[in-house]
Write a protein that holds these residues in place. Sequence first.
Motif, short mmCIF file in Angstrom:
data_model
loop_
_atom_site.label_atom_id
_atom_site.label_comp_id
_atom_site.label_asym_id
_atom_site.label_seq_id
_atom_site.Cartn_x
_atom_site.Cartn_y
_atom_site.Cartn_z
N ALA A 38 -52.88 -26.95 21.25
CA ALA A 38 -53.32 -25.56 21.14
C ALA A 38 -54.55 -25.44 20.25
CB ALA A 38 -52.19 -24.70 20.60
N THR A 39 -54.61 -26.24 19.20
CA THR A 39 -55.75 -26.17 18.28
C THR A 39 -57.02 -26.67 18.96
OG1 THR A 39 -54.25 -26.54 16.41
CG2 THR A 39 -56.60 -26.83 16.00
N ILE A 40 -56.91 -27.69 19.78
CA ILE A 40 -58.07 -28.15 20.55
C ILE A 40 -58.56 -27.04 21.47
CG2 ILE A 40 -58.84 -29.77 22.33
CD1 ILE A 40 -56.92 -31.84 21.10
N LEU A 41 -57.63 -26.33 22.09
CA LEU A 41 -58.00 -25.24 23.00
C LEU A 41 -58.60 -24.05 22.25
CD1 LEU A 41 -54.92 -25.18 25.41
CD2 LEU A 41 -57.18 -26.15 25.85
N SER A 42 -58.31 -23.93 20.95
CA SER A 42 -58.75 -22.75 20.20
C SER A 42 -60.22 -22.80 19.80
CB SER A 42 -57.89 -22.59 18.94
OG SER A 42 -58.19 -23.59 17.98
N MET A 49 -55.93 -15.51 22.96
CA MET A 49 -56.13 -16.05 24.31
C MET A 49 -55.42 -17.39 24.48
SD MET A 49 -57.18 -15.87 27.34
CE MET A 49 -58.16 -14.36 27.28
N VAL A 50 -55.49 -18.24 23.46
CA VAL A 50 -54.79 -19.53 23.55
C VAL A 50 -53.30 -19.31 23.75
CG1 VAL A 50 -54.20 -21.64 22.31
CG2 VAL A 50 -56.52 -20.74 22.18
N THR A 82 -59.83 -20.17 28.20
CA THR A 82 -60.18 -20.48 26.81
C THR A 82 -61.65 -20.86 26.65
OG1 THR A 82 -59.64 -22.85 26.91
CG2 THR A 82 -57.83 -21.32 26.41
N GLY A 83 -62.37 -21.02 27.77
CA GLY A 83 -63.77 -21.39 27.70
C GLY A 83 -63.96 -22.90 27.54
N PHE A 84 -65.15 -23.37 27.95
CA PHE A 84 -65.47 -24.80 27.85
C PHE A 84 -64.33 -25.65 28.43
CE2 PHE A 84 -67.52 -22.59 24.30
CZ PHE A 84 -68.85 -22.90 24.52
N TYR A 85 -63.80 -25.18 29.55
CA TYR A 85 -62.54 -25.73 30.05
C TYR A 85 -62.67 -27.15 30.59
CZ TYR A 85 -64.30 -24.17 34.63
OH TYR A 85 -65.05 -23.96 35.76
N HIS A 86 -63.86 -27.55 31.04
CA HIS A 86 -64.02 -28.95 31.49
C HIS A 86 -63.77 -29.90 30.32
CE1 HIS A 86 -65.48 -27.68 35.36
NE2 HIS A 86 -66.53 -27.05 34.84
N ASN A 87 -64.46 -29.64 29.21
CA ASN A 87 -64.32 -30.51 28.03
C ASN A 87 -62.92 -30.42 27.43
OD1 ASN A 87 -66.98 -31.35 28.24
ND2 ASN A 87 -67.75 -29.80 26.82
N LYS A 88 -62.38 -29.21 27.37
CA LYS A 88 -61.06 -29.05 26.76
C LYS A 88 -59.97 -29.72 27.59
CE LYS A 88 -62.06 -24.82 24.19
NZ LYS A 88 -61.73 -23.38 23.98
#
Length: 218
Positions: A38-42, A49-50, A82-88
Amino acid sequence: MSFTAQKHVRQVVATLEETYPERGTALEFNDPWQLLTATILSAQCTDVMVNKVTPRLFAAYPDPYALGHADILAVEEIVKPTGFYHNKARAIIAESLELSEKWGGTVTPEMDFLTALPGVGRKTANVVLAHAFGKQTVVVDTHVKRLTYRIGLSESLVPEKVEQDIMAAVAESHWNSLCDALIAHGRSVCNARKPDCQSCAITRLCPKNGVPEAKVPR
């Protein structure tokens, strides 16, 4: 640090802790791996949103093995809000795969262990250590970095240096509570563009470094 400076720091810390007595992260989790993920996604995303995304993510992939072997397109579709979803998506699959294949899915409460995982930096590691394992750490997010500079706890905006400065100036027993309070204060009062100095509990203690035209209540 002089006695006067130490007294000033203690006053700032005590006032913030009294103003924001609630402790802990807003991220919802059931175990250290979930908090890590979850922290990586935040990153560059709100905790609200997370928290909307992770129930679906963890229902589909309930453990590191499942997420580590997941189809990346399916994961991207879930974490897209959460945005930047490819990298996340790549990051949470990679850390989960390494945890499952090398460590039996177990998160070890050590900084070196956590930062050796793919996509995990000191901030993420400190969040996990503090809120999943109860260790005293200094979490330097965008709010903590901004506020420590404005308040005068650090002259740097480099996260690693900010972390060191807080650790040097503040008693270890207050690290978690101070960071939680700084994050809450940054979100509610001392925002980036237009801090509300009139409503600030520490306005008389704050030098307002980098705050243009700051107004101090009389």
